[in-house]
Design an enzyme around this catalytic site. Structure first.
Site, PDB file in Angstrom:
ATOM      1  N   ASN A 113      20.295   9.772   4.374  1.00 57.61           N
ATOM      2  CA  ASN A 113      19.854  10.063   5.745  1.00 57.61           C
ATOM      3  C   ASN A 113      18.580  10.907   5.814  1.00 57.61           C
ATOM      4  OD1 ASN A 113      20.325  10.644   8.768  1.00 57.61           O
ATOM      5  ND2 ASN A 113      20.289  12.672   7.819  1.00 57.61           N
ATOM      6  N   TYR A 178       5.549   5.698   8.550  1.00 64.65           N
ATOM      7  CA  TYR A 178       6.968   5.813   8.916  1.00 64.65           C
ATOM      8  C   TYR A 178       7.625   4.442   9.111  1.00 64.65           C
ATOM      9  CZ  TYR A 178      11.217   7.389  11.250  1.00 64.65           C
ATOM     10  OH  TYR A 178      12.531   7.604  11.585  1.00 64.65           O
ATOM     11  N   LYS A 182      10.580   2.513   6.786  1.00 68.22           N
ATOM     12  CA  LYS A 182      11.876   2.034   7.281  1.00 68.22           C
ATOM     13  C   LYS A 182      12.024   0.515   7.092  1.00 68.22           C
ATOM     14  CE  LYS A 182      13.424   6.118   8.431  1.00 68.22           C
ATOM     15  NZ  LYS A 182      14.537   6.753   7.704  1.00 68.22           N
TER      16      LYS A 182
HETATM   17  P1  NAD Z   1      15.984  16.007  11.427  1.00 67.54           P
HETATM   18  O1  NAD Z   1      14.577  16.401  11.194  1.00 67.54           O
HETATM   19  O2  NAD Z   1      16.792  16.699  12.440  1.00 67.54           O
HETATM   20  O3  NAD Z   1      16.790  16.020  10.045  1.00 67.54           O
HETATM   21  C1  NAD Z   1      16.226  15.494   8.885  1.00 67.54           C
HETATM   22  C2  NAD Z   1      17.085  15.847   7.712  1.00 67.54           C
HETATM   23  O4  NAD Z   1      16.388  15.462   6.542  1.00 67.54           O
HETATM   24  C3  NAD Z   1      17.371  17.344   7.610  1.00 67.54           C
HETATM   25  O5  NAD Z   1      18.696  17.557   7.205  1.00 67.54           O
HETATM   26  C4  NAD Z   1      16.410  17.806   6.535  1.00 67.54           C
HETATM   27  O6  NAD Z   1      16.902  18.878   5.775  1.00 67.54           O
HETATM   28  C5  NAD Z   1      16.300  16.573   5.671  1.00 67.54           C
HETATM   29  N1  NAD Z   1      15.011  16.590   4.980  1.00 67.54           N
HETATM   30  C6  NAD Z   1      13.789  16.520   5.523  1.00 67.54           C
HETATM   31  N2  NAD Z   1      12.874  16.621   4.552  1.00 67.54           N
HETATM   32  C7  NAD Z   1      13.555  16.739   3.377  1.00 67.54           C
HETATM   33  C8  NAD Z   1      13.186  16.868   2.034  1.00 67.54           C
HETATM   34  N3  NAD Z   1      11.912  16.890   1.649  1.00 67.54           N
HETATM   35  N4  NAD Z   1      14.159  16.971   1.113  1.00 67.54           N
HETATM   36  C9  NAD Z   1      15.440  16.936   1.463  1.00 67.54           C
HETATM   37  N5  NAD Z   1      15.879  16.807   2.717  1.00 67.54           N
HETATM   38  C10 NAD Z   1      14.931  16.718   3.658  1.00 67.54           C
HETATM   39  O7  NAD Z   1      15.904  14.462  11.720  1.00 67.54           O
HETATM   40  P2  NAD Z   1      16.940  13.380  12.262  1.00 67.54           P
HETATM   41  O8  NAD Z   1      16.386  12.889  13.529  1.00 67.54           O
HETATM   42  O9  NAD Z   1      18.333  13.837  12.199  1.00 67.54           O
HETATM   43  O10 NAD Z   1      16.671  12.238  11.187  1.00 67.54           O
HETATM   44  C11 NAD Z   1      17.625  11.800  10.274  1.00 67.54           C
HETATM   45  C12 NAD Z   1      17.289  10.392   9.873  1.00 67.54           C
HETATM   46  O11 NAD Z   1      17.315   9.563  11.043  1.00 67.54           O
HETATM   47  C13 NAD Z   1      15.896  10.217   9.262  1.00 67.54           C
HETATM   48  O12 NAD Z   1      15.966   9.322   8.176  1.00 67.54           O
HETATM   49  C14 NAD Z   1      15.100   9.607  10.387  1.00 67.54           C
HETATM   50  O13 NAD Z   1      14.031   8.830   9.919  1.00 67.54           O
HETATM   51  C15 NAD Z   1      16.135   8.784  11.099  1.00 67.54           C
HETATM   52  N6  NAD Z   1      15.839   8.468  12.498  1.00 67.54           N
HETATM   53  C16 NAD Z   1      15.781   9.446  13.440  1.00 67.54           C
HETATM   54  C17 NAD Z   1      15.481   9.105  14.752  1.00 67.54           C
HETATM   55  C18 NAD Z   1      15.410  10.122  15.846  1.00 67.54           C
HETATM   56  O14 NAD Z   1      14.987   9.768  16.967  1.00 67.54           O
HETATM   57  N7  NAD Z   1      15.821  11.356  15.634  1.00 67.54           N
HETATM   58  C19 NAD Z   1      15.261   7.773  15.080  1.00 67.54           C
HETATM   59  C20 NAD Z   1      15.332   6.808  14.094  1.00 67.54           C
HETATM   60  C21 NAD Z   1      15.632   7.176  12.800  1.00 67.54           C
END
Ligand code: NAD
Length: 270
Positions: A113, A178, A182
């Site tokens: 994730n 990005y 994906k």
């Molecule tokens: P967030 O920024 O709240 O959390 C991201 C997580 O990734 C955190 O736990 C962080 O510690 C971890 N992380 C970031 N950089 C890191 C690194 N270098 N090493 C280890 N861990 C790392 O983001 P989120 O929105 O919860 O995103 C989680 C996933 O969902 C991601 O893969 C993101 O691409 C995907 N996503 C999010 C959204 C959205 O709108 N929030 C939409 C589509 C996909």
């Protein structure tokens, strides 16, 4: 009469709490990367509430400790641990995954994730920026799958869930690294589902739309507004709504589901 009423109430009440009450993941061991906040944190909570033991991977000791404290305060009986391997270092990730296997005897579920987003226009893009996104969003996913899949094969099966995005289908108008990352996650997911099916390893991805996490909070306000205005369901998703898809895919309810990119996006990319 009373019996009918009770059954009706039970069916009508089969909401999130009801699903959690059935302990859909009892006895399972899960690893969740990026489990300290946002979508990953909700996945960890949901898995724990459904009877799994969880090891969450974060990027720093402090964020891991904070997440563990919050979870233990919510339920002291939940079996949850944390680690912070450098996800872009294949050897560190392998070591951490093997430690989970040594401690718990198996790994049933791997959730990849952790991810980073950015929205830099092409003409301002630096090569290093592109590398950073690909390193975490794609290479780190592969690094975690490699040792975990070997463990799963040996134990007779398992389940891998990657976090994709709606932009893996629609693309996005800036920050090309990005969506490219994906699209690659989808490629890994569909191909590995085909390769690992015979080892009883299911591989799926969840493709969230705009979800209310720190990642979205970091985007410029006008970008969020523009995206939100285009969501047919009329609002961004909650992390818990996205985590429900991870619960379903990890559970036996999805025993014949593999190679699927499950959109949870309010029909955004349609
Ligand atoms: P967030 O920024 O709240 O959390 C991201 C997580 O990734 C955190 O736990 C962080 O510690 C971890 N992380 C970031 N950089 C890191 C690194 N270098 N090493 C280890 N861990 C790392 O983001 P989120 O929105 O919860 O995103 C989680 C996933 O969902 C991601 O893969 C993101 O691409 C995907 N996503 C999010 C959204 C959205 O709108 N929030 C939409 C589509 C996909």
């Amino acid at each position: 009469m009373i019996l009918c009423y009770t059954i009706n109430v039970a069916v009508a009440g089969s909401d999130r709490a009801g699903k959690e009450g059935r302990f859909m993941l009892k006895g399972k061991v899960a690893v969740v990367t990026g489990g300290t906040r946002g979508i990953g944190f909700e996945v960890v909570r949901k898995y724990l509430a459904n009877g799994a033991k969880v090891v969450l991977f974060g990027s720093r000791q402090e964020s891991v400790d904070k997440a563990l404290k919050q979870l233990k305060e919510e339920n002291a009986e939940w079996e949850v641990e944390g680690k912070f391997p450098k996800l872009t270092d294949a050897a560190e990730v392998e070591k951490a995954i093997l430690e989970v296997k040594d401690k718990f005897g198996k790994i049933d579920i791997l959730v990849n994730n952790a991810g980073i987003s950015q929205s830099t226009p092409l003409y301002d893009y630096k090569a290093e920026e592109f590398d950073k996104v690909i390193d975490l969003n794609v290479k780190a996913v592969f690094y975690a799958i490699l040792p975990a899949a070997k463990i799963m094969k040996e134990q007779g099966g398992g389940c891998i869930i990657n976090t994709s995005s709606m932009v893996s289908i629609s693309g996005q108008p800036a920050g090309v690294g990005y969506p490219a990352s994906k699209f690659a996650v989808n490629g890994l997911t569909i191909s590995l589902a085909r390769e690992l099916g015979r080892d009883n390893i299911r591989v799926n991805a969840v493709a969230p739309g705009v979800t209310k996490t720190d990642m979205v909070a970091a985007l410029p306000e006008q970008v969020v507004q523009r995206i939100s205005a285009g969501i047919p369901i009329g609002r961004p998703g909650e992390p818990e709504e996205v985590a429900d898809a991870f619960l379903y895919l990890a559970s036996d309810m999805a025993s014949y589901v593999t190679g699927e990119i499950l959109s949870v996006d309010g029909a955004s990319k349609a």
